[in-house]
Design a protein around this motif. Structure first.
Motif, mmCIF file in Angstrom:
data_model
loop_
_atom_site.group_PDB
_atom_site.id
_atom_site.type_symbol
_atom_site.label_atom_id
_atom_site.label_comp_id
_atom_site.label_asym_id
_atom_site.label_seq_id
_atom_site.Cartn_x
_atom_site.Cartn_y
_atom_site.Cartn_z
ATOM 1 N N ALA A 85 1.000 5.485 -2.987
ATOM 2 C CA ALA A 85 1.918 5.322 -4.112
ATOM 3 C C ALA A 85 3.366 5.579 -3.721
ATOM 4 C CB ALA A 85 1.517 6.252 -5.260
ATOM 5 N N LEU A 86 3.573 6.268 -2.588
ATOM 6 C CA LEU A 86 4.943 6.462 -2.110
ATOM 7 C C LEU A 86 5.637 5.124 -1.882
ATOM 8 C CD1 LEU A 86 4.528 9.339 0.519
ATOM 9 C CD2 LEU A 86 5.681 9.473 -1.704
ATOM 10 N N LYS A 87 4.866 4.118 -1.576
ATOM 11 C CA LYS A 87 5.429 2.807 -1.248
ATOM 12 C C LYS A 87 6.180 2.197 -2.433
ATOM 13 C CE LYS A 87 4.041 -1.101 1.657
ATOM 14 N NZ LYS A 87 2.896 -1.823 2.246
ATOM 15 N N HIS A 88 5.838 2.620 -3.654
ATOM 16 C CA HIS A 88 6.559 2.084 -4.817
ATOM 17 C C HIS A 88 7.294 3.178 -5.592
ATOM 18 C CE1 HIS A 88 3.341 3.513 -7.518
ATOM 19 N NE2 HIS A 88 2.454 2.935 -6.717
ATOM 20 N N THR A 89 7.608 4.281 -4.910
ATOM 21 C CA THR A 89 8.321 5.392 -5.544
ATOM 22 C C THR A 89 9.737 5.510 -4.973
ATOM 23 O OG1 THR A 89 6.246 6.614 -5.834
ATOM 24 C CG2 THR A 89 8.303 7.883 -5.949
ATOM 25 N N PRO A 90 10.763 5.442 -5.800
ATOM 26 C CA PRO A 90 12.143 5.576 -5.295
ATOM 27 C C PRO A 90 12.515 7.032 -5.062
ATOM 28 C CG PRO A 90 12.186 5.248 -7.656
ATOM 29 C CD PRO A 90 10.728 5.169 -7.247
ATOM 30 N N GLY A 91 13.746 7.254 -4.615
ATOM 31 C CA GLY A 91 14.221 8.612 -4.340
ATOM 32 C C GLY A 91 13.663 9.108 -3.017
ATOM 33 N N GLY A 92 13.833 10.400 -2.761
ATOM 34 C CA GLY A 92 13.286 11.024 -1.558
ATOM 35 C C GLY A 92 12.156 11.947 -1.956
ATOM 36 N N PHE A 102 18.796 -1.614 2.526
ATOM 37 C CA PHE A 102 19.883 -2.529 2.192
ATOM 38 C C PHE A 102 19.405 -3.725 1.382
ATOM 39 C CE2 PHE A 102 22.137 -6.500 3.346
ATOM 40 C CZ PHE A 102 23.295 -6.269 2.616
ATOM 41 N N GLY A 103 18.300 -4.336 1.771
ATOM 42 C CA GLY A 103 17.834 -5.547 1.086
ATOM 43 C C GLY A 103 17.629 -5.335 -0.402
ATOM 44 N N SER A 104 17.151 -4.142 -0.769
ATOM 45 C CA SER A 104 16.897 -3.858 -2.185
ATOM 46 C C SER A 104 18.189 -3.614 -2.955
ATOM 47 C CB SER A 104 15.962 -2.660 -2.315
ATOM 48 O OG SER A 104 14.676 -2.980 -1.815
ATOM 49 N N ARG A 119 13.951 0.780 -7.703
ATOM 50 C CA ARG A 119 12.716 0.318 -7.059
ATOM 51 C C ARG A 119 12.047 -0.819 -7.835
ATOM 52 N NH1 ARG A 119 9.279 -1.883 -5.437
ATOM 53 N NH2 ARG A 119 7.557 -1.335 -4.017
ATOM 54 N N HIS A 120 12.283 -0.878 -9.151
ATOM 55 C CA HIS A 120 11.643 -1.904 -9.970
ATOM 56 C C HIS A 120 12.092 -3.310 -9.598
ATOM 57 C CE1 HIS A 120 15.530 -1.306 -11.881
ATOM 58 N NE2 HIS A 120 15.376 -2.434 -12.520
ATOM 59 N N ILE A 121 13.227 -3.413 -8.902
ATOM 60 C CA ILE A 121 13.748 -4.730 -8.534
ATOM 61 C C ILE A 121 13.906 -4.834 -7.010
ATOM 62 C CG2 ILE A 121 16.215 -4.164 -8.692
ATOM 63 C CD1 ILE A 121 16.624 -6.813 -10.118
ATOM 64 N N ALA A 122 13.134 -4.049 -6.290
ATOM 65 C CA ALA A 122 13.247 -4.013 -4.825
ATOM 66 C C ALA A 122 12.890 -5.358 -4.203
ATOM 67 C CB ALA A 122 12.324 -2.930 -4.260
#
Length: 420
Positions: A67-74, A156-158, A303-306
């Motif tokens: 789930a880390l793969k879709h979680t923003p922040g650190g 950067f891409g996101s 992250r919702h628009i990554a």
């Protein structure tokens, strides 16, 4: 090499996909229990190592790590903390080695930008001299896209995708009201010395006359008269003017248009406020009504628009870091290599940390238009593949879901206290 534990830490400003790199590290390490024992994460980056404040990721389930793969922040906490030279503060390095020894850590994965790669490089050198060699692998990360050697920087891409979408939507709003109300919309984005993020705003444009009409880069000295003339021309032609400006926009003498007067932990000038500066300038000189927006954390946390490409890059860099380490490589950073050909594809390469540390990759001049307020077709060809693909997180009750971590701490074994 006998089985050793690994230390992973996040550094600097976080991104929408830095946790995807963490996911790559932890999942890859779990596939090699004969080489890597546990993965300890530094609570608040390298500070966690210095203060012996470690998180034992072995207590997290496979589903939580995924789930880390879709979680923003650190997920483990980041920091802005730059190790000084060995000569300036030998005690810092002695402390790191003490903590690594105490917890049988033989691998150090540091996920960050140029300053962070400098830290990883220093640790690789000093640990050898101090009789406890550490395998140090840097993992690239920065929304600024200013790391050398790698084709682009994960994160950067996101942010590029977010900026392009946001300026398009903002421009449609101001265009619908410009006849009787606001004629100027200014969006301020990150970018101290490199204008990559500002440049990505141009990806919103499908035709030459589309917004944004002006981009202000830190690489091009700001010329007030030329800028105002461009604004006036855009309003006359389109009825409005949408502008993307980099926070690091500066005058010909090198001073920033918006310098708050402070410094961060790395010694960088604190920036912020260039959008209202330009808005007031336009109001004073041209009389146009304006609105401005500061993207700030929103641009690097969205992250919702990554970009799916960016998520893949970030995960692959974390995974490659572990693979390089167990292959016996040291003091390197995995990089993204753009393969030749019309259709975008990429592969994983490597660069020496000694060459990466503290080097800033600015936009080349041939990526910026002759007038200095737009990008060139060459730049667009470079940027466009990096924002491709959607990678939507799962949703619950209309809100994106995130990893819920236990963050169980490792018991401290050292009797000494270290103050930051």
């Amino acid at each position: 090499m006998a089985t050793k534990n690994a230390f992973y830490a996040q550094s600097g400003g976080v991104t929408a996909v830095i946790n995807a790199s963490a996911c790559g590290v932890i999942e890859a390490a779990r596939k090699h229990p004969d080489k890597i024992g546990k993965v300890y994460a530094g609570h608040n980056g390298i500070i966690g190592a210095l203060t012996e404040d470690l998180i034992d990721t072995s207590h997290e389930s496979d589903d939580t790590i995924a789930a880390l793969k879709h979680t923003p922040g650190g997920a483990f906490g980041s920091c802005r903390y730059k190790l000084r030279s060995f000569e300036e503060n030998q005690r810092e390095y002695e402390r790191l080695v003490e903590v690594f020894k105490a917890h049988d850590i033989g691998y150090f994965f540091y996920n960050g930008g140029g300053d962070s790669q400098d830290t990883a490089h220093k640790v690789s050198q000093i640990s050898e001299k101090m009789g406890y060699p550490i395998t140090c692998i840097g993992i690239p990360k920065t929304v600024d896209n200013d790391l050398p050697f790698t084709d682009c920087s994960p994160g950067f891409g996101s942010v590029a995708k977010y900026v392009a979408v946001s300026i398009r939507e903002g421009a449609l709003d101001v265009a619908s009201m410009c006849e009787s109300s606001t004629k100027i919309f200014i969006m301020e984005v990150m970018g101290r010395h490199a204008g990559w993020i500002a440049a990505s705003g141009a990806l919103a444009r499908e035709e030459s006359a589309d917004a944004p009409q002006i981009i202000v880069f830190p690489e091009i000295p700001f010329e007030q008269e030329a800028f105002l003339e461009k604004v006036k021309h855009s309003v006359k032609r389109d009825g409005f003017c949408a502008i993307v400006v980099s926070e690091g926009a500066q005058r010909r003498d090198g001073t920033f248009l918006a310098d708050s007067g402070g410094k961060d932990a790395f010694g960088h000038t604190q920036l912020g406020g260039v959008a209202p500066y330009l808005a007031q300038l336009i109001k004073k000189e041209l009389g146009y009504k304006y609105h401005w927006a500061l993207s700030d954390y929103l641009q690097r946390a969205a992250r919702h628009i990554a970009s799916a490409t960016d998520v893949d890059h970030a995960y692959a860099m974390g995974q490659a870091a572990v693979e390089f380490a167990i292959e016996g490589k040291n003091a390197i950073m995995p990089i993204i290599v753009r393969n030749p050909g019309e259709e975008y594809s990429w592969s994983v390469g490597q660069a020496n940390l000694a060459d990466v540390a503290n080097v800033e990759q600015k936009m080349p001049r041939d990526f910026i238009s002759e007038c200095g307020f737009d990008i060139t077709p060459k730049c667009r060809d470079y940027l466009l593949p990096l924002i491709q693909g959607e990678s939507y997180p799962p949703y619950k009750n209309g809100i994106p879901m995130i990893a819920k971590m236990k963050k169980i701490k490792v018991d401290k074994v050292l009797n000494t206290h270290f103050s930051i």
